[in-house]
Write an enzyme that holds these catalytic residues in place. Structure first.
Site, PDB file in Angstrom:
ATOM      1  N   HIS A 114       9.121 -20.751  22.868  1.00  9.41           N
ATOM      2  CA  HIS A 114      10.048 -20.433  21.795  1.00  9.41           C
ATOM      3  C   HIS A 114       9.281 -20.142  20.505  1.00  9.41           C
ATOM      4  O   HIS A 114       8.073 -20.365  20.422  1.00  9.41           O
ATOM      5  CB  HIS A 114      11.024 -21.596  21.550  1.00  9.41           C
ATOM      6  CG  HIS A 114      12.088 -21.713  22.594  1.00  9.41           C
ATOM      7  ND1 HIS A 114      11.884 -22.342  23.795  1.00  9.41           N
ATOM      8  CD2 HIS A 114      13.376 -21.269  22.614  1.00  9.41           C
ATOM      9  CE1 HIS A 114      12.997 -22.291  24.517  1.00  9.41           C
ATOM     10  NE2 HIS A 114      13.919 -21.652  23.817  1.00  9.41           N
ATOM     11  N   ARG A 128      20.512 -19.237  11.529  1.00 10.86           N
ATOM     12  CA  ARG A 128      20.289 -18.062  12.370  1.00 10.86           C
ATOM     13  C   ARG A 128      21.348 -17.941  13.461  1.00 10.86           C
ATOM     14  O   ARG A 128      21.939 -16.877  13.673  1.00 10.86           O
ATOM     15  CB  ARG A 128      18.889 -18.118  12.988  1.00 10.86           C
ATOM     16  CG  ARG A 128      17.784 -17.778  12.010  1.00 10.86           C
ATOM     17  CD  ARG A 128      16.420 -17.999  12.614  1.00 10.86           C
ATOM     18  NE  ARG A 128      16.192 -19.405  12.919  1.00 10.86           N
ATOM     19  CZ  ARG A 128      15.050 -19.899  13.384  1.00 10.86           C
ATOM     20  NH1 ARG A 128      14.037 -19.095  13.623  1.00 10.86           N
ATOM     21  NH2 ARG A 128      14.904 -21.190  13.613  1.00 10.86           N
ATOM     22  N   THR A 176      24.147 -27.587  20.486  1.00  8.74           N
ATOM     23  CA  THR A 176      23.093 -28.351  19.814  1.00  8.74           C
ATOM     24  C   THR A 176      22.105 -28.899  20.828  1.00  8.74           C
ATOM     25  O   THR A 176      22.504 -29.445  21.861  1.00  8.74           O
ATOM     26  CB  THR A 176      23.715 -29.509  19.021  1.00  8.74           C
ATOM     27  OG1 THR A 176      24.632 -28.969  18.064  1.00  8.74           O
ATOM     28  CG2 THR A 176      22.651 -30.329  18.300  1.00  8.74           C
ATOM     29  N   LYS A 234      10.964 -23.874  16.184  1.00  4.38           N
ATOM     30  CA  LYS A 234      11.770 -24.778  17.013  1.00  4.38           C
ATOM     31  C   LYS A 234      11.238 -26.200  16.891  1.00  4.38           C
ATOM     32  O   LYS A 234      10.033 -26.436  16.974  1.00  4.38           O
ATOM     33  CB  LYS A 234      11.761 -24.326  18.478  1.00  4.38           C
ATOM     34  CG  LYS A 234      12.744 -25.115  19.348  1.00  4.38           C
ATOM     35  CD  LYS A 234      12.941 -24.449  20.686  1.00  4.38           C
ATOM     36  CE  LYS A 234      13.913 -25.242  21.569  1.00  4.38           C
ATOM     37  NZ  LYS A 234      15.248 -25.360  20.956  1.00  4.38           N
TER      38      LYS A 234
END
Length: 265
Positions: A154, A11, A98, A158
């Site tokens: 989120h 994504r 990251t 996640k």
């Protein structure tokens, strides 16, 4: 500037490809995916719903680093450490978004940054980085009579919690109070926990739906509460910030930089 994207079919990877294509003065050097991925050999333009750009998805990150001026990495810790080694060997700029990196992982990033410029941030949104600067300032001004709680939400997919951004906000608050975050944080509460410890920095994690990222820092005292909030409605803000960081880092001496360096905060 030639910019490569590792993990280009995810994504965020697709958002990053689109951001490079949309940025004047930038050229898409290529993109990589793991061996066996369905996206391999597909044209990167078609991968993100654009016209063909004549650059296929490949599996060799070393080759990508060789023909890039900068590489952007929003993958996973193990892959990021490999890419950091390649950046150090090639002298190319590396931009790392990251999350879930351990202290040991971050130490390895610092080692790689002895040899090249690396921009590492838990969040590349300009708004979130402004929020971090405001959080540090507010924490410095407000005494520990104000309890600090960080709430984040989120999407359901996640995998790490609290989010890297929430932890970054916690570090900013701790810096403002001149304390070490790991000495005062409370990442979860369950059962009979007793009264809240003075000076504690608490975290609350919510997951659900397709929420891109909501973060609120609360300073709660007797009689009043101050709240600082950022809500992201599109991952495009992270991608634009990462491309901005890559362009900023061009020509910088080796070192581990943050988005606060990029933005001059």
């Amino acid at each position: 500037m030639r910019i490569g994207i590792v993990g280009c079919a995810g994504r965020m990877g697709k958002m990053l490809v689109g951001a490079v294509l949309d940025t004047e003065g930038c050229t898409l050097a290529g993109g990589t995916e793991r061996l066996g991925a369905d996206a391999l050999d597909r044209d990167l333009g078609e991968l993100v719903g654009r016209d063909r750009v004549g650059v296929p998805v490949e599996a060799d990150p070393k080759a990508l680093f060789q023909r890039s001026d900068a590489v952007i990495d929003f993958t996973a810790p193990a892959a990021t450490l490999l890419h950091a080694e390649l950046a150090a060997q090639s002298g190319r700029v590396l931009v790392v978004g990251t999350t879930g990196m351990s202290p040991e992982d971050e130490a390895k990033l610092r080692q790689a940054a002895v040899h090249t410029a690396i921009v590492y941030a838990p969040n590349f949104s300009i708004g979130v980085n402004l929020l971090m600067a405001l959080t540090e300032r507010a924490a410095a001004i407000l005494a520990d009579d104000y309890d600090i709680e960080i709430v984040e939400m989120h999407h359901r997919h996640k995998v790490d919690a609290p989010s890297g951004t929430a932890l970054g906000l916690g570090r900013a608050a701790a810096l403002g109070r001149a304390v070490a975050l790991d000495g005062v944080w409370c990442k979860s509460r369950d059962g009979h926990t007793g009264a809240r410890t003075k000076g504690e920095i608490g975290f609350a994690t919510l997951r659900g739906g397709d929420v891109v990222g909501d973060h609120t820092v609360m300073f709660a005292a007797e009689g009043e509460r101050v709240e600082l909030t950022h809500k992201a409605s599109s991952r495009a803000v992270f991608a634009k910030g990462a491309v901005r960081a890559a362009r900023w880092a061009a020509g910088k001496p080796p070192g581990l930089y943050t988005m606060r360096d990029v933005l001059g905060l």
